[in-house]
Design a protein around this motif. Sequence first.
Motif, PDB file in Angstrom:
ATOM      1  N   LEU A  34       0.869  -1.167   0.000  1.00 63.33           N
ATOM      2  CA  LEU A  34       0.000   0.000   0.000  1.00 63.33           C
ATOM      3  C   LEU A  34       0.909   1.221   0.000  1.00 63.33           C
ATOM      4  CD1 LEU A  34      -3.075   0.619   2.373  1.00 63.33           C
ATOM      5  CD2 LEU A  34      -1.633   2.435   1.490  1.00 63.33           C
ATOM      6  N   PHE A  35       0.949   1.916  -1.124  1.00 62.10           N
ATOM      7  CA  PHE A  35       1.801   3.095  -1.262  1.00 62.10           C
ATOM      8  C   PHE A  35       1.000   4.354  -0.931  1.00 62.10           C
ATOM      9  CE2 PHE A  35       3.753   0.153  -4.463  1.00 62.10           C
ATOM     10  CZ  PHE A  35       4.977  -0.018  -3.818  1.00 62.10           C
ATOM     11  N   GLU A  36       1.625   5.247  -0.172  1.00 65.09           N
ATOM     12  CA  GLU A  36       1.011   6.533   0.164  1.00 65.09           C
ATOM     13  C   GLU A  36       1.733   7.651  -0.581  1.00 65.09           C
ATOM     14  OE1 GLU A  36      -0.422   6.024   4.791  1.00 65.09           O
ATOM     15  OE2 GLU A  36       1.511   6.967   4.387  1.00 65.09           O
ATOM     16  N   ILE A  37       0.965   8.515  -1.218  1.00 62.14           N
ATOM     17  CA  ILE A  37       1.556   9.686  -1.854  1.00 62.14           C
ATOM     18  C   ILE A  37       1.939  10.668  -0.748  1.00 62.14           C
ATOM     19  CG2 ILE A  37       1.171  11.599  -3.448  1.00 62.14           C
ATOM     20  CD1 ILE A  37      -1.022   9.765  -4.733  1.00 62.14           C
ATOM     21  N   PHE A  75      -2.907   2.104  -3.804  1.00 64.14           N
ATOM     22  CA  PHE A  75      -2.389   3.481  -3.787  1.00 64.14           C
ATOM     23  C   PHE A  75      -3.355   4.372  -3.028  1.00 64.14           C
ATOM     24  CE2 PHE A  75       1.340   3.570  -6.475  1.00 64.14           C
ATOM     25  CZ  PHE A  75       1.911   4.794  -6.163  1.00 64.14           C
ATOM     26  N   ASP A  76      -2.832   5.084  -2.020  1.00 65.62           N
ATOM     27  CA  ASP A  76      -3.645   5.955  -1.183  1.00 65.62           C
ATOM     28  C   ASP A  76      -3.058   7.359  -1.195  1.00 65.62           C
ATOM     29  OD1 ASP A  76      -5.603   6.783   0.560  1.00 65.62           O
ATOM     30  OD2 ASP A  76      -4.877   5.656   2.298  1.00 65.62           O
ATOM     31  N   SER A  77      -3.900   8.352  -0.923  1.00 66.94           N
ATOM     32  CA  SER A  77      -3.418   9.730  -0.836  1.00 66.94           C
ATOM     33  C   SER A  77      -4.038  10.426   0.375  1.00 66.94           C
ATOM     34  CB  SER A  77      -3.757  10.494  -2.118  1.00 66.94           C
ATOM     35  OG  SER A  77      -3.259  11.822  -2.059  1.00 66.94           O
ATOM     36  N   PRO A  78      -3.629  10.009   1.589  1.00 70.96           N
ATOM     37  CA  PRO A  78      -4.210  10.598   2.792  1.00 70.96           C
ATOM     38  C   PRO A  78      -3.531  11.885   3.247  1.00 70.96           C
ATOM     39  CG  PRO A  78      -2.740   8.830   3.423  1.00 70.96           C
ATOM     40  CD  PRO A  78      -2.724   8.888   1.907  1.00 70.96           C
ATOM     41  N   HIS A  79      -2.406  12.260   2.621  1.00 68.17           N
ATOM     42  CA  HIS A  79      -1.628  13.398   3.111  1.00 68.17           C
ATOM     43  C   HIS A  79      -1.855  14.677   2.313  1.00 68.17           C
ATOM     44  CE1 HIS A  79       0.353  10.551   5.728  1.00 68.17           C
ATOM     45  NE2 HIS A  79       0.676   9.819   4.679  1.00 68.17           N
ATOM     46  N   LEU A  80      -2.264  14.560   1.048  1.00 69.74           N
ATOM     47  CA  LEU A  80      -2.636  15.740   0.275  1.00 69.74           C
ATOM     48  C   LEU A  80      -4.094  16.079   0.577  1.00 69.74           C
ATOM     49  CD1 LEU A  80      -1.040  14.895  -3.209  1.00 69.74           C
ATOM     50  CD2 LEU A  80      -0.068  16.258  -1.352  1.00 69.74           C
ATOM     51  N   GLY A  89      -6.880  21.015 -13.759  1.00 75.45           N
ATOM     52  CA  GLY A  89      -8.136  20.820 -13.055  1.00 75.45           C
ATOM     53  C   GLY A  89      -8.463  19.383 -12.710  1.00 75.45           C
ATOM     54  N   ASP A  90      -7.684  18.402 -13.217  1.00 75.48           N
ATOM     55  CA  ASP A  90      -7.923  16.998 -12.881  1.00 75.48           C
ATOM     56  C   ASP A  90      -7.632  16.752 -11.401  1.00 75.48           C
ATOM     57  OD1 ASP A  90      -8.535  16.469 -15.494  1.00 75.48           O
ATOM     58  OD2 ASP A  90      -6.633  15.454 -15.963  1.00 75.48           O
ATOM     59  N   HIS A  91      -8.393  15.842 -10.784  1.00 75.74           N
ATOM     60  CA  HIS A  91      -8.094  15.465  -9.409  1.00 75.74           C
ATOM     61  C   HIS A  91      -6.732  14.781  -9.367  1.00 75.74           C
ATOM     62  CE1 HIS A  91      -8.353  13.443  -5.496  1.00 75.74           C
ATOM     63  NE2 HIS A  91      -9.231  14.380  -5.189  1.00 75.74           N
ATOM     64  N   HIS A  92      -5.957  15.035  -8.306  1.00 76.44           N
ATOM     65  CA  HIS A  92      -4.586  14.510  -8.274  1.00 76.44           C
ATOM     66  C   HIS A  92      -4.547  12.983  -8.277  1.00 76.44           C
ATOM     67  CE1 HIS A  92      -5.408  14.380  -3.885  1.00 76.44           C
ATOM     68  NE2 HIS A  92      -4.504  13.409  -3.854  1.00 76.44           N
ATOM     69  N   LEU A  93      -5.544  12.326  -7.651  1.00 81.26           N
ATOM     70  CA  LEU A  93      -5.544  10.864  -7.643  1.00 81.26           C
ATOM     71  C   LEU A  93      -5.846  10.329  -9.049  1.00 81.26           C
ATOM     72  CD1 LEU A  93      -5.173   8.551  -5.522  1.00 81.26           C
ATOM     73  CD2 LEU A  93      -7.662   8.323  -5.563  1.00 81.26           C
ATOM     74  N   ALA A  94      -6.732  11.014  -9.759  1.00 79.65           N
ATOM     75  CA  ALA A  94      -7.012  10.616 -11.146  1.00 79.65           C
ATOM     76  C   ALA A  94      -5.734  10.684 -11.988  1.00 79.65           C
ATOM     77  CB  ALA A  94      -8.099  11.512 -11.740  1.00 79.65           C
ATOM     78  N   ARG A 101      -1.789   3.695 -15.349  1.00 76.19           N
ATOM     79  CA  ARG A 101      -2.430   2.988 -16.452  1.00 76.19           C
ATOM     80  C   ARG A 101      -1.574   3.061 -17.714  1.00 76.19           C
ATOM     81  NH1 ARG A 101      -6.831   5.973 -15.923  1.00 76.19           N
ATOM     82  NH2 ARG A 101      -7.622   4.917 -14.063  1.00 76.19           N
ATOM     83  N   ALA A 102      -1.052   4.250 -17.997  1.00 72.64           N
ATOM     84  CA  ALA A 102      -0.234   4.450 -19.199  1.00 72.64           C
ATOM     85  C   ALA A 102       1.052   3.636 -19.156  1.00 72.64           C
ATOM     86  CB  ALA A 102       0.088   5.936 -19.354  1.00 72.64           C
ATOM     87  N   SER A 103       1.512   3.306 -17.947  1.00 73.20           N
ATOM     88  CA  SER A 103       2.739   2.511 -17.789  1.00 73.20           C
ATOM     89  C   SER A 103       2.442   1.021 -17.641  1.00 73.20           C
ATOM     90  CB  SER A 103       3.524   3.007 -16.567  1.00 73.20           C
ATOM     91  OG  SER A 103       3.976   4.331 -16.767  1.00 73.20           O
ATOM     92  N   GLY A 104       1.184   0.625 -17.801  1.00 76.93           N
ATOM     93  CA  GLY A 104       0.825  -0.790 -17.748  1.00 76.93           C
ATOM     94  C   GLY A 104       0.747  -1.366 -16.355  1.00 76.93           C
ATOM     95  N   CYS A 105       0.577  -0.498 -15.341  1.00 80.30           N
ATOM     96  CA  CYS A 105       0.557  -0.963 -13.945  1.00 80.30           C
ATOM     97  C   CYS A 105      -0.875  -1.245 -13.495  1.00 80.30           C
ATOM     98  CB  CYS A 105       1.188   0.077 -13.031  1.00 80.30           C
ATOM     99  SG  CYS A 105       2.892   0.491 -13.481  1.00 80.30           S
ATOM    100  N   GLN A 106      -0.988  -2.092 -12.461  1.00 77.00           N
ATOM    101  CA  GLN A 106      -2.295  -2.473 -11.931  1.00 77.00           C
ATOM    102  C   GLN A 106      -2.478  -1.919 -10.515  1.00 77.00           C
ATOM    103  OE1 GLN A 106      -4.235  -6.195 -13.030  1.00 77.00           O
ATOM    104  NE2 GLN A 106      -2.209  -6.965 -13.583  1.00 77.00           N
ATOM    105  N   ALA A 107      -2.583  -0.605 -10.427  1.00 75.44           N
ATOM    106  CA  ALA A 107      -2.797   0.040  -9.133  1.00 75.44           C
ATOM    107  C   ALA A 107      -4.282   0.015  -8.781  1.00 75.44           C
ATOM    108  CB  ALA A 107      -2.280   1.469  -9.169  1.00 75.44           C
ATOM    109  N   ILE A 108      -4.559   0.010  -7.480  1.00 74.06           N
ATOM    110  CA  ILE A 108      -5.927  -0.035  -6.956  1.00 74.06           C
ATOM    111  C   ILE A 108      -6.081   1.116  -5.967  1.00 74.06           C
ATOM    112  CG2 ILE A 108      -7.534  -1.393  -5.543  1.00 74.06           C
ATOM    113  CD1 ILE A 108      -6.066  -3.911  -6.691  1.00 74.06           C
ATOM    114  N   PRO A 109      -7.117   1.959  -6.122  1.00 72.16           N
ATOM    115  CA  PRO A 109      -7.245   3.131  -5.250  1.00 72.16           C
ATOM    116  C   PRO A 109      -7.708   2.755  -3.845  1.00 72.16           C
ATOM    117  CG  PRO A 109      -9.174   2.972  -6.654  1.00 72.16           C
ATOM    118  CD  PRO A 109      -8.231   1.872  -7.092  1.00 72.16           C
ATOM    119  N   VAL A 110      -7.259   3.536  -2.878  1.00 73.98           N
ATOM    120  CA  VAL A 110      -7.632   3.335  -1.467  1.00 73.98           C
ATOM    121  C   VAL A 110      -8.339   4.586  -0.971  1.00 73.98           C
ATOM    122  CG1 VAL A 110      -6.772   2.951   0.880  1.00 73.98           C
ATOM    123  CG2 VAL A 110      -5.673   1.806  -1.057  1.00 73.98           C
TER     124      VAL A 110
END
Length: 364
Positions: A34-37, A75-80, A89-94, A101-110
């Motif tokens: 579980l990675f935190e930004i 992938f979580d973003s509890p600190h921003l 204007g895009d949300h930072h998590l998006a 996605r563009a790098s072929g990774c399978q991340a899952i949002p938290v």
Amino acid sequence: MEKTMYVPILKWRQGEYLAVGRTRETIKDWMYPLFEIPVEQWDFENETPAKSLDDHLKNVGKRLSTNWKKRRCLFDSPHLAGDDTMANGDHHLARVFDLARASGCQAIPVTGIGRHLAYQQAVASIIAQDDRGCGLRLVPDDLEGSPLAKIDGLLHLLGVAPEQVDIVLDSTADVADSPTLQASVWQAWIAGLPYISRWRSLTVAGGSFPASLSPSAGYRPHGDVHRREWRGYTRLTAGALQRQPWFGDYGCASPQTEMMDPRLFDPNAKIKYTIDDQWRIIVGTQVKRNGRDQYRDLCRHLISDRPVVFMGRTYSAGDEYIEDCANNVASTGGSSTWPTVATNHHLTKVVRDLANLSGASTVP
């Protein structure tokens, strides 16, 4: 028997993602990180972020692809701030998930209970696009009152069923020193959790590594600190449970982080080394004032100390670096080197201990 996965909660910083990348493939097979930004770097002189949010996040996809490839991770973003947006204007998590996605990774949002509506909407959009569900990180307050209503409301907002959700029951730094007490706390949480058999996965986690390491606290030439979350977990899984949870911790770092002004801060050299129920911590003197060569002496102390705790150069990439540094083969590194070394060894140690604890036929 189901494999007991390890869910390390790691800041998305160079020391941590390189540590993950350098673990053996057989170790990675037991990990679901579980990675935190982290918050942006701060320019203390001008009282402004050191770089834009766009620059802060621009390499996430490439680095995730290099160090974790196509394996699933959280992938979580509890600190921003929950409504932080990019320049367009895009949300930072998006944006993070567009890059992954563009790098072929399978991340899952938290996400969690009570997050900003803009954050929850971003998670819902990611779920709809990727169809990989989400992680739900719960803290003690979330299970007070009417947890079923709160959880059902969030599941409805996100458009997911329990079978699509990875639950993380996170004690953060609030981990009891008594293994029996911590086990009973987690046991009560699990008992109070609705849909206990339906969640895609269930993890208990905590982080008892000290927020600061003062040499006066007894870390010269070394000191040991209890890994309270691990001791609690082994006590918990020794008892009868409706569902055996996975294990999570914060690696060799405290869940509590704060920004330090680098102009005023001269950290001590230190090596953090995970042993059975403890961390062995070896602290030197201030790095800016006294240089980095002292890391060689710290490594030699770890290797030569009796009774032996060093696990040998073949144990992990981190152990190999420690021995090479002690023998003047490797450099004394930079600011991210020793977090990489400590975390890489820690990940390997926890996975092997979990494999032994669960009675795996083959230990990685």
